[in-house]
Design a protein around this motif. Structure first.
Motif, mmCIF file in Angstrom:
data_model
loop_
_atom_site.group_PDB
_atom_site.id
_atom_site.type_symbol
_atom_site.label_atom_id
_atom_site.label_comp_id
_atom_site.label_asym_id
_atom_site.label_seq_id
_atom_site.Cartn_x
_atom_site.Cartn_y
_atom_site.Cartn_z
ATOM 1 N N TYR A 1 -1.496 37.854 48.714
ATOM 2 C CA TYR A 1 -0.714 38.941 48.130
ATOM 3 C C TYR A 1 0.675 38.485 47.577
ATOM 4 N N VAL A 2 1.179 37.559 48.140
ATOM 5 C CA VAL A 2 2.729 37.292 47.743
ATOM 6 C C VAL A 2 2.448 36.059 46.620
ATOM 7 N N PHE A 3 1.683 34.948 47.134
ATOM 8 C CA PHE A 3 1.666 33.804 46.215
ATOM 9 C C PHE A 3 0.742 33.695 45.337
ATOM 10 N N GLY A 4 -0.522 34.645 45.507
ATOM 11 C CA GLY A 4 -1.527 34.788 44.395
ATOM 12 C C GLY A 4 -2.428 33.645 44.563
ATOM 13 N N LEU A 5 -2.738 33.090 45.797
ATOM 14 C CA LEU A 5 -3.826 32.297 46.273
ATOM 15 C C LEU A 5 -4.925 33.238 46.686
ATOM 16 N N TYR A 6 -5.866 33.431 45.875
ATOM 17 C CA TYR A 6 -7.026 34.402 46.052
ATOM 18 C C TYR A 6 -8.075 33.591 47.016
ATOM 19 N N PRO A 7 -8.583 34.225 47.832
ATOM 20 C CA PRO A 7 -9.663 33.835 48.554
ATOM 21 C C PRO A 7 -11.058 33.559 48.225
ATOM 22 N N CYS A 8 -11.698 32.577 48.554
ATOM 23 C CA CYS A 8 -12.972 32.363 48.172
ATOM 24 C C CYS A 8 -13.958 33.098 49.269
#
Length: 168
Positions: free
Chosen positions: A29-36
């Motif tokens: 939510y902060v760094f935009g690393l969306y989970p797979c």
């Protein structure tokens, strides 16, 4: 004099999954690393461990047996998440093939236009590509390392006898 090891194990069983889940949520939510999909698989055992660890912390001082049992179950859940993370890291490093096709989350209902708009608005996240790494280790790899080390530490703490030694 009783050992403080069960209390330390209970706190570790609570704080480790809380920290790892917190890190995952911050990265999302902060760094935009969306989970797979496999990232989500790793989170479910940590949520269970968080609940079990919370019960362990609340009960270990009053009913040590219940606290030890809950910390033990939390350690198992943490280890399961770590093993899933190890599998996921292997997929990311190309050591083996994953079990799923990663896809964007689309709503089940609604009009065709709503479904297409949702697909276009959501990022496509691949399970076989690490979105971030440090020293060549992906987030799944760190989950593997930290979870198995933490589960082992909880287990060793729970094996301590009242004298403070490790049971054989």
């Amino acid at each position: 004099m009783t050992s403080r090891a069960p209390r330390i194990a209970a706190w570790l069983a609570f704080l480790l999954p809380a920290s790892l889940l917190g890190g995952a949520l911050i990265s999302q939510y902060v760094f935009g690393l969306y989970p797979c999909e496999m990232c989500y698989w790793q989170r479910w055992p940590h949520w269970a461990a968080l609940a079990l660890g919370g019960i362990a912390v609340l009960s270990v001082k009053r009913v040590e047996g219940l606290g030890v049992a809950m910390a033990s179950l939390a350690a198992i859940a943490i280890a399961v998440s770590g093993l899933i993370g190890g599998f996921h890291a292997g997929v990311e490093y190309g050591w083996w093939e994953g079990l799923t096709r990663c896809a964007t989350a689309a709503p089940v209902g609604g009009s065709t236009e709503d479904v297409l708009n949702s697909i276009m608005a959501n990022p496509l996240v691949r399970c076989d590509t690490a979105p971030w790494s440090l020293f060549g280790i992906s987030l799944a790899g760190y989950n593997f390392l930290l979870s198995l080390a933490g589960a082992s530490a909880i287990y060793l703490l729970l094996r301590r006898r009242k004298t403070g030694t490790i049971a054989a």
